[in-house]
Design a protein around this motif. Sequence first.
Motif, mmCIF file in Angstrom:
data_model
loop_
_atom_site.group_PDB
_atom_site.id
_atom_site.type_symbol
_atom_site.label_atom_id
_atom_site.label_comp_id
_atom_site.label_asym_id
_atom_site.label_seq_id
_atom_site.Cartn_x
_atom_site.Cartn_y
_atom_site.Cartn_z
ATOM 1 N N TYR A 131 32.330 44.209 53.591
ATOM 2 C CA TYR A 131 31.495 45.034 53.878
ATOM 3 C C TYR A 131 31.371 46.083 54.797
ATOM 4 O O TYR A 131 30.281 46.338 55.428
ATOM 5 N N TYR A 196 28.853 50.812 52.541
ATOM 6 C CA TYR A 196 29.356 50.112 51.453
ATOM 7 C C TYR A 196 28.738 50.294 50.469
ATOM 8 O O TYR A 196 27.690 49.451 50.165
ATOM 9 N N ARG A 222 27.648 38.426 47.189
ATOM 10 C CA ARG A 222 28.782 37.439 47.236
ATOM 11 C C ARG A 222 28.485 36.588 46.095
ATOM 12 O O ARG A 222 29.526 36.182 45.486
ATOM 13 N N ALA A 235 39.932 29.916 47.726
ATOM 14 C CA ALA A 235 40.247 30.257 49.183
ATOM 15 C C ALA A 235 39.953 31.749 49.353
ATOM 16 O O ALA A 235 40.418 32.458 50.232
ATOM 17 N N GLY A 236 38.832 32.165 48.446
ATOM 18 C CA GLY A 236 38.697 33.722 48.829
ATOM 19 C C GLY A 236 39.752 34.456 48.047
ATOM 20 O O GLY A 236 40.209 34.162 47.407
ATOM 21 N N LYS A 240 45.901 40.682 49.708
ATOM 22 C CA LYS A 240 45.466 41.394 50.259
ATOM 23 C C LYS A 240 45.508 42.787 49.614
ATOM 24 O O LYS A 240 46.238 43.055 48.685
ATOM 25 N N ASN A 241 44.660 43.713 50.175
ATOM 26 C CA ASN A 241 44.583 45.350 49.302
ATOM 27 C C ASN A 241 46.051 45.961 49.887
ATOM 28 O O ASN A 241 46.097 46.042 51.146
ATOM 29 N N ALA A 272 42.604 49.172 45.674
ATOM 30 C CA ALA A 272 42.048 47.802 45.541
ATOM 31 C C ALA A 272 42.757 46.828 44.494
ATOM 32 O O ALA A 272 42.759 47.246 43.426
ATOM 33 N N ALA A 274 42.345 44.268 43.294
ATOM 34 C CA ALA A 274 41.242 43.854 42.250
ATOM 35 C C ALA A 274 41.483 44.791 41.030
ATOM 36 O O ALA A 274 41.655 44.363 39.769
ATOM 37 N N TRP A 275 41.550 46.205 41.432
ATOM 38 C CA TRP A 275 41.692 46.935 40.288
ATOM 39 C C TRP A 275 42.859 46.740 39.467
ATOM 40 O O TRP A 275 43.373 46.770 38.392
ATOM 41 N N GLN A 296 35.958 38.810 40.015
ATOM 42 C CA GLN A 296 36.755 39.143 41.274
ATOM 43 C C GLN A 296 38.105 38.644 41.042
ATOM 44 O O GLN A 296 38.451 37.506 41.710
ATOM 45 N N PRO A 297 39.135 39.448 40.690
ATOM 46 C CA PRO A 297 40.524 38.839 40.336
ATOM 47 C C PRO A 297 41.212 38.658 41.418
ATOM 48 O O PRO A 297 42.360 38.319 41.409
ATOM 49 N N LEU A 298 40.631 38.946 42.564
ATOM 50 C CA LEU A 298 41.338 38.724 43.955
ATOM 51 C C LEU A 298 41.611 37.227 44.319
ATOM 52 O O LEU A 298 42.354 36.646 45.053
HETATM 53 N N1 EPU Z 1 37.313 46.115 41.547
HETATM 54 C C1 EPU Z 1 37.838 46.211 40.203
HETATM 55 N N2 EPU Z 1 37.797 45.401 39.357
HETATM 56 C C2 EPU Z 1 37.023 44.042 39.720
HETATM 57 C C3 EPU Z 1 36.748 43.787 41.140
HETATM 58 C C4 EPU Z 1 36.901 44.992 41.833
HETATM 59 O O1 EPU Z 1 38.419 47.327 39.745
HETATM 60 O O2 EPU Z 1 37.029 43.207 39.037
HETATM 61 C C5 EPU Z 1 37.449 47.382 42.189
HETATM 62 C C6 EPU Z 1 36.166 48.072 42.381
HETATM 63 O O3 EPU Z 1 36.349 49.346 42.210
HETATM 64 C C7 EPU Z 1 35.521 47.751 43.566
HETATM 65 C C8 EPU Z 1 36.775 47.627 44.446
HETATM 66 O O4 EPU Z 1 37.792 46.927 43.362
HETATM 67 O O5 EPU Z 1 34.692 48.555 44.149
HETATM 68 C C9 EPU Z 1 36.700 46.664 45.759
HETATM 69 O O6 EPU Z 1 36.137 45.491 45.349
HETATM 70 P P1 EPU Z 1 35.184 44.765 46.412
HETATM 71 O O7 EPU Z 1 34.130 45.202 47.005
HETATM 72 O O8 EPU Z 1 35.202 43.152 45.762
HETATM 73 O O9 EPU Z 1 36.134 44.325 47.604
HETATM 74 P P2 EPU Z 1 37.833 43.979 47.674
HETATM 75 O O10 EPU Z 1 38.657 44.926 48.286
HETATM 76 O O11 EPU Z 1 38.260 43.469 46.527
HETATM 77 C C10 EPU Z 1 37.659 42.921 50.131
HETATM 78 C C11 EPU Z 1 37.888 41.799 50.829
HETATM 79 C C12 EPU Z 1 36.791 40.673 50.364
HETATM 80 C C13 EPU Z 1 35.398 41.123 50.847
HETATM 81 C C14 EPU Z 1 35.136 42.413 50.065
HETATM 82 C C15 EPU Z 1 33.734 43.058 50.394
HETATM 83 C C16 EPU Z 1 40.115 41.726 50.897
HETATM 84 C C17 EPU Z 1 41.618 41.104 50.722
HETATM 85 N N3 EPU Z 1 39.248 41.074 50.353
HETATM 86 O O12 EPU Z 1 37.614 42.804 48.693
HETATM 87 O O13 EPU Z 1 37.196 39.591 51.131
HETATM 88 O O14 EPU Z 1 34.442 40.264 50.694
HETATM 89 O O15 EPU Z 1 36.253 43.507 50.462
HETATM 90 O O16 EPU Z 1 34.104 43.675 51.567
HETATM 91 O O17 EPU Z 1 40.307 42.718 51.862
HETATM 92 C C18 EPU Z 1 38.121 37.345 51.483
HETATM 93 O O18 EPU Z 1 38.948 37.736 52.319
HETATM 94 O O19 EPU Z 1 38.119 36.173 51.017
HETATM 95 C C19 EPU Z 1 37.065 37.957 50.790
HETATM 96 C C20 EPU Z 1 36.353 37.924 49.659
#
Ligand code: EPU
Length: 342
Positions: A131, A196, A222, A235-236, A240-241, A272, A274-275, A296-298
Amino acid sequence: MINIYRNHSLKEYNTFGIDIKTSFFFEFTKENEILAFLNDSKYKKEKKFVLGGGSNILFVSDFEGVILYPQILGIETINENNKHVYLRVAAGEIWDNFVEYCINNNWAGVENLSGIPGKVGACPVQNIGAYGVEVKDVIESVEAINISTGKKEIFSNFRCKFGYRNSIFKNQFKNKYLITYIIFRLDKIHRYKVGYGQIENELKKYSEINLVNIQKTIINIRKNKLPNVETSPNAGSFFKNPIISDSKLKKLKLTFPDIVSYKVSNTKYKIAAAWLIEQCAWKGKKYKNASVHSSQPLVLINHYNATGSEIIALSEKIKKSVLEKFDIKIEIEVNVIGSSKL
Ligand code: EPU
């Protein structure tokens, strides 16, 4: 206090809940105990690995060597002025207890990092972040012991070479140092980082923006998004993005206009992951005993008694689909220990 165990199971020490064994497990509560251990000829030749909260790690085979498990505790104020307070925090403290301690004292800086699992000693290694805040923003210095020489060194923030989910302790000095204490600089004059997207919206529920309300908001986000390690061992973020060039993003946008990107410099964009993974239809999918989280597919999950190798196999399949569809290589964020038998 020290404890040494032989052929010890690490199932309770990693949030993926992987059931593997280590030849030796050395638990200690004082700096001088680890210094003496590192100089003990009996263990000199053994491979060594430092384990924190085990929340960013995947064991794929039994560990032949010594797991060093720091349980050093304590939070001490070492300096303060009108603007800042400087705290020396021991590696064995639970990260979220430290966040709570700062919020209770009305010191700002780590509230956005609420609810992150793990121990304080591990936080600089992958420069934990969430965040809009990274732990590098509040670290003054790191005290660490060189595992092979047994000598103590101080790493200034600059010397830690922090980057996105990265530091010198993940690169040049990977597995070479044992972190014992961290000096943090917290703010008495608050500067909230609530830009954020999701936080800004959620905070509207409260009449005032303060540390406690930010903490509540983040813990809530969260909880809704990330799986509970008790019921869904994980493990979270497993990946990485990825960071790509502006020209590559431009090209991708022609085919995928909705691609989610954030500018990181004039020529680089973070995508992202996750996207990307969602677009490859991996959300909620299962492979052998491992699965991909449905919101959260990460995050990959040990669905039921998975081996580390099964989780690696799933991650390889995901990497392959993302590469084929987007021509982007995504990297693993968790620390993989041992060699997998695929
Ligand atoms: N998104 C999708 N599909 C999904 C989920 C997310 O398209 O199913 C897109 C959305 O557009 C969303 C964007 O991905 O806005 C980012 O998602 P999110 O805010 O969950 O952040 P993230 O980049 O996926 C990172 C960290 C997380 C941290 C979050 C919040 C990394 C690898 N991960 O995830 O860290 O909680 O930001 O700041 O940078 C961790 O490291 O264990 C962890 C959970």
